[in-house]
Design a protein around this motif. Structure first.
Motif, PDB file in Angstrom:
ATOM      1  N   LEU A   1      34.926  -4.772  15.078  1.00 20.64           N
ATOM      2  CA  LEU A   1      36.344  -4.375  15.080  1.00 20.64           C
ATOM      3  C   LEU A   1      36.850  -4.037  13.675  1.00 20.64           C
ATOM      4  N   GLN A   2      35.949  -3.578  12.800  1.00 19.82           N
ATOM      5  CA  GLN A   2      36.323  -3.261  11.420  1.00 19.82           C
ATOM      6  C   GLN A   2      36.402  -1.768  11.143  1.00 19.82           C
ATOM      7  N   PHE A   3      35.878  -0.942  12.045  1.00 19.47           N
ATOM      8  CA  PHE A   3      35.885   0.499  11.835  1.00 19.47           C
ATOM      9  C   PHE A   3      36.582   1.180  13.004  1.00 19.47           C
ATOM     10  N   PRO A   4      37.286   2.265  12.740  1.00 19.60           N
ATOM     11  CA  PRO A   4      38.034   2.954  13.792  1.00 19.60           C
ATOM     12  C   PRO A   4      37.136   3.554  14.869  1.00 19.60           C
ATOM     13  N   VAL A   5      37.478   3.261  16.114  1.00 15.60           N
ATOM     14  CA  VAL A   5      36.803   3.852  17.272  1.00 15.60           C
ATOM     15  C   VAL A   5      37.890   4.264  18.255  1.00 15.60           C
TER      16      VAL A   5
ATOM     17  N   ASP B   1      40.396   7.848   3.889  1.00 15.12           N
ATOM     18  CA  ASP B   1      39.313   8.728   3.443  1.00 15.12           C
ATOM     19  C   ASP B   1      38.064   7.968   2.979  1.00 15.12           C
ATOM     20  N   LYS B   2      38.070   6.661   3.106  1.00 13.89           N
ATOM     21  CA  LYS B   2      36.895   5.856   2.772  1.00 13.89           C
ATOM     22  C   LYS B   2      36.154   5.382   4.031  1.00 13.89           C
ATOM     23  N   LEU B   3      36.732   5.610   5.199  1.00 15.26           N
ATOM     24  CA  LEU B   3      36.156   5.155   6.457  1.00 15.26           C
ATOM     25  C   LEU B   3      35.758   6.328   7.346  1.00 15.26           C
ATOM     26  N   PHE B   4      34.763   6.114   8.197  1.00 16.62           N
ATOM     27  CA  PHE B   4      34.449   7.082   9.237  1.00 16.62           C
ATOM     28  C   PHE B   4      35.163   6.645  10.511  1.00 16.62           C
ATOM     29  N   ILE B   5      35.366   7.570  11.425  1.00 15.83           N
ATOM     30  CA  ILE B   5      35.940   7.265  12.731  1.00 15.83           C
ATOM     31  C   ILE B   5      34.966   7.756  13.799  1.00 15.83           C
ATOM     32  N   THR B   6      34.776   6.963  14.824  1.00 16.87           N
ATOM     33  CA  THR B   6      33.871   7.319  15.917  1.00 16.87           C
ATOM     34  C   THR B   6      34.691   7.675  17.146  1.00 16.87           C
ATOM     35  N   ILE B   7      34.320   8.764  17.798  1.00 11.29           N
ATOM     36  CA  ILE B   7      34.972   9.189  19.041  1.00 11.29           C
ATOM     37  C   ILE B   7      33.955   9.055  20.165  1.00 11.29           C
ATOM     38  N   THR B   8      34.317   8.279  21.184  1.00 18.52           N
ATOM     39  CA  THR B   8      33.448   8.093  22.342  1.00 18.52           C
ATOM     40  C   THR B   8      33.994   8.877  23.527  1.00 18.52           C
ATOM     41  N   GLU B   9      33.244   8.855  24.616  1.00 17.77           N
ATOM     42  CA  GLU B   9      33.638   9.613  25.797  1.00 17.77           C
ATOM     43  C   GLU B   9      34.546   8.829  26.742  1.00 17.77           C
TER      44      GLU B   9
ATOM     45  N   LEU C   1      43.662  16.598  15.298  1.00 24.66           N
ATOM     46  CA  LEU C   1      42.895  17.044  14.137  1.00 24.66           C
ATOM     47  C   LEU C   1      43.510  16.582  12.814  1.00 24.66           C
ATOM     48  N   LYS C   2      44.816  16.594  12.718  1.00 26.10           N
ATOM     49  CA  LYS C   2      45.475  16.175  11.468  1.00 26.10           C
ATOM     50  C   LYS C   2      45.095  14.728  11.131  1.00 26.10           C
ATOM     51  N   GLU C   3      45.161  13.836  12.114  1.00 28.06           N
ATOM     52  CA  GLU C   3      44.807  12.436  11.881  1.00 28.06           C
ATOM     53  C   GLU C   3      43.326  12.303  11.562  1.00 28.06           C
ATOM     54  N   LEU C   4      42.479  13.018  12.294  1.00 24.25           N
ATOM     55  CA  LEU C   4      41.034  12.923  12.098  1.00 24.25           C
ATOM     56  C   LEU C   4      40.606  13.416  10.717  1.00 24.25           C
ATOM     57  N   MET C   5      41.294  14.419  10.200  1.00 29.76           N
ATOM     58  CA  MET C   5      40.963  14.961   8.881  1.00 29.76           C
ATOM     59  C   MET C   5      41.243  13.955   7.762  1.00 29.76           C
ATOM     60  N   GLY C   6      41.967  12.897   8.057  1.00 28.06           N
ATOM     61  CA  GLY C   6      42.266  11.873   7.063  1.00 28.06           C
ATOM     62  C   GLY C   6      41.145  10.859   6.884  1.00 28.06           C
ATOM     63  N   PHE C   7      40.083  10.956   7.692  1.00 30.31           N
ATOM     64  CA  PHE C   7      38.948  10.045   7.574  1.00 30.31           C
ATOM     65  C   PHE C   7      37.814  10.728   6.810  1.00 30.31           C
ATOM     66  N   LYS C   8      36.886   9.921   6.283  1.00 37.51           N
ATOM     67  CA  LYS C   8      35.774  10.452   5.502  1.00 37.51           C
ATOM     68  C   LYS C   8      34.944  11.429   6.334  1.00 37.51           C
TER      69      LYS C   8
END
Length: 116
Positions: free
Chosen positions: A68-72, A46-54, A90-97
């Protein structure tokens, strides 16, 4: 190129991409819905953002930019399947900031951004 898609430590499918300029794709042992590519590599935080690419290559490139320090992660089926894969994880994604959508700057990418 063979790209494995994993879910809960198990192989969920293999994406085969031909080396031609047409980006020919074939799936082997594919489950539906597919998880986000790379989601199994990150623990929700919950302290990190996650980026979703195409795409998987996009995820690798963005990951390198971030050192390579942040989730992508990426959607496995391009923009058209983004909503289905994101909903599945969605469950996993909701665990990020928060979640950042980094889709392509084209019609399909804009549409997927609005839907998601």
């Amino acid at each position: 190129m063979i790209i494995p898609i994993m879910e809960n430590g198990q192989l969920a499918g293999q994406k085969l991409i031909a080396s031609d300029k047409l980006f020919t794709i074939k799936w082997i042992n594919k489950i539906d819905p597919l998880p986000l590519f790379g989601i199994d590599k990150w623990t929700p935080n919950d302290k990190l953002f996650i980026t979703i690419t195409e795409g998987e290559k996009d995820a690798g490139s963005v990951g390198q930019v971030f050192g390579l320090q942040f989730p992508v992660v990426s959607v496995p089926n391009g923009a058209a399947g983004a909503l289905k894969s994101i909903t599945h994880n969605l469950k996993e994604l909701m665990g990020f900031k928060y979640v950042v959508l980094g889709f392509d700057d084209d019609f399909d990418g804009h549409k997927a951004t609005q839907l998601c």
